[in-house]
Scaffold this motif. Structure first.
Motif, PDB file in Angstrom:
ATOM      1  N   ARG A   1    -119.456 -59.177   7.335  1.00 42.18           N
ATOM      2  CA  ARG A   1    -120.260 -59.192   6.103  1.00 42.18           C
ATOM      3  C   ARG A   1    -119.373 -59.315   4.867  1.00 42.18           C
ATOM      4  N   VAL A   2    -118.275 -58.569   4.835  1.00 41.48           N
ATOM      5  CA  VAL A   2    -117.383 -58.627   3.673  1.00 41.48           C
ATOM      6  C   VAL A   2    -116.776 -60.024   3.534  1.00 41.48           C
ATOM      7  N   GLY A   3    -116.346 -60.616   4.656  1.00 44.25           N
ATOM      8  CA  GLY A   3    -115.783 -61.960   4.604  1.00 44.25           C
ATOM      9  C   GLY A   3    -116.778 -62.985   4.096  1.00 44.25           C
ATOM     10  N   LEU A   4    -118.002 -62.931   4.614  1.00 47.32           N
ATOM     11  CA  LEU A   4    -119.045 -63.861   4.167  1.00 47.32           C
ATOM     12  C   LEU A   4    -119.418 -63.618   2.707  1.00 47.32           C
ATOM     13  N   ALA A   5    -119.488 -62.341   2.296  1.00 40.83           N
ATOM     14  CA  ALA A   5    -119.837 -62.024   0.911  1.00 40.83           C
ATOM     15  C   ALA A   5    -118.775 -62.521  -0.055  1.00 40.83           C
ATOM     16  N   LEU A   6    -117.512 -62.383   0.315  1.00 44.53           N
ATOM     17  CA  LEU A   6    -116.426 -62.873  -0.536  1.00 44.53           C
ATOM     18  C   LEU A   6    -116.499 -64.395  -0.679  1.00 44.53           C
ATOM     19  N   LEU A   7    -116.731 -65.083   0.427  1.00 43.37           N
ATOM     20  CA  LEU A   7    -116.841 -66.545   0.386  1.00 43.37           C
ATOM     21  C   LEU A   7    -118.060 -66.978  -0.427  1.00 43.37           C
ATOM     22  N   ALA A   8    -119.199 -66.330  -0.187  1.00 38.88           N
ATOM     23  CA  ALA A   8    -120.424 -66.681  -0.919  1.00 38.88           C
ATOM     24  C   ALA A   8    -120.259 -66.426  -2.411  1.00 38.88           C
ATOM     25  N   ALA A   9    -119.689 -65.276  -2.770  1.00 36.53           N
ATOM     26  CA  ALA A   9    -119.501 -64.965  -4.189  1.00 36.53           C
ATOM     27  C   ALA A   9    -118.608 -65.996  -4.861  1.00 36.53           C
ATOM     28  N   ALA A  10    -117.508 -66.364  -4.192  1.00 37.24           N
ATOM     29  CA  ALA A  10    -116.595 -67.355  -4.769  1.00 37.24           C
ATOM     30  C   ALA A  10    -117.285 -68.701  -4.965  1.00 37.24           C
ATOM     31  N   LEU A  11    -118.052 -69.131  -3.974  1.00 42.65           N
ATOM     32  CA  LEU A  11    -118.719 -70.434  -4.057  1.00 42.65           C
ATOM     33  C   LEU A  11    -119.799 -70.448  -5.136  1.00 42.65           C
TER      34      LEU A  11
END
Length: 295
Positions: free
Chosen positions: A100-110
């Protein structure tokens, strides 16, 4: 100071709400809104979408320490190194948290870099929202039943997230129906949402029934059970949202040409009430998702 259980429910609520905004915006811009309309609405909604990206990451990052406080019986466990390490690296809770943290970091950046999401961003947001299924009641099961439960729960989240998340974008679309430049594209987006909404609503209901069967094995008819009582309230709210969606689609939308102002006002009011009911559903799920269904 709030109890750790309350903190965990707040984490769940903030994460799910932010992920739904990102997913709904992603789907709206990538699949529903034509190009010019998408640019116009994303410019207006960009700040809110960026905030949702930050909230999704902050809530996901906070999740594990708050979970540790719940398991450890108090807030000191939230900063206890051995407890956090054991939870992160030796449990399914920790695995789900890292995903979840990895996906959230990627989503937030995008989404911060480009609020007008393309299909890639919509897919990342979909994975982020569906990751909630990794730490739900499916963990009560094993083997094929557990896999089925996770897949069904993920589909339930994506269908509901599309419905509620796209609804959040709809008022901005309605405001442009009379725009001489964007009016045609706004009608196209409204028509596409209406068509896709049929599928989303049907999937929410069908997967919700399957989830209840997998968790309880029957209809939630025991008012003495906190879990079943809250689930019953959720069902009532979803049915109310469904009724409003049907009213908008089959009463107000056909009257847009002949009864424009009143039809748009009716759709807007129905949409805002649906969003409010959807927020209630998210709050309920954040709470009863932490309750033992057998209690």
């Amino acid at each position: 100071m709030i109890a750790p259980e309350t903190g965990l429910a707040l984490c769940r609520l903030l994460f799910s709400a932010a992920a739904i905004v990102l997913y709904g915006a992603g789907c709206f811009f990538a699949f529903l809104a034509p190009l010019r309309l998408g640019r116009e609405i994303s410019a207006a909604a960009g700040a809110g979408i960026r905030i949702a990206g930050v909230v999704s990451f902050a809530a996901s990052l906070s999740w594990l320490p708050v979970e540790a406080a719940v398991i450890g019986g108090g807030w000191p466990s939230a900063i206890d190194g051995p407890t956090l390490s054991a939870l992160a690296f030796h449990t399914m809770i920790g695995t789900a948290w890292m995903v979840r943290v990895g996906l959230a970091l990627l989503a937030a950046a995008l989404f911060i870099a480009r609020p007008r999401a393309g299909r890639g961003q919509a897919m990342i947001a979909a994975a982020l929202l569906a990751s909630l299924a990794l730490s739900g009641h499916a963990e009560m099961n094993e083997g094929a039943r557990r896999t089925l439960h996770i897949l069904n729960d993920g589909l339930h989240l994506l269908a509901g997230g599309f419905w509620l998340g796209s609804l959040i974008m709809l008022p901005a679309c309605l405001a442009r129906l009379r725009d001489p430049v964007l009016g045609g594209e706004a009608r196209t987006a409204l028509r596409r949402f209406s068509q896709a909404g049929h599928v989303a609503v049907a999937l929410v209901i069908a997967t919700g029934i399957v989830n209840s069967a997998l968790i309880l094995g029957r209809w939630p008819d025991d008012p003495s059970s906190p879990y079943q009582s809250l689930l019953d309230v959720k069902i009532i709210l979803v049915l109310a949202m469904t009724g409003l969606a049907v009213l908008n689609r089959y009463y107000f939308v056909p009257r847009l040409k002949t009864w424009h102002e009143r039809a748009v006002a009716g759709i807007r009011t129905g949409t805002l009430v649906e969003i409010a009911l959807g927020a209630g559903v998210l709050a309920l799920v954040a709470v009863f998702g932490l309750i033992d269904p057998s209690g």
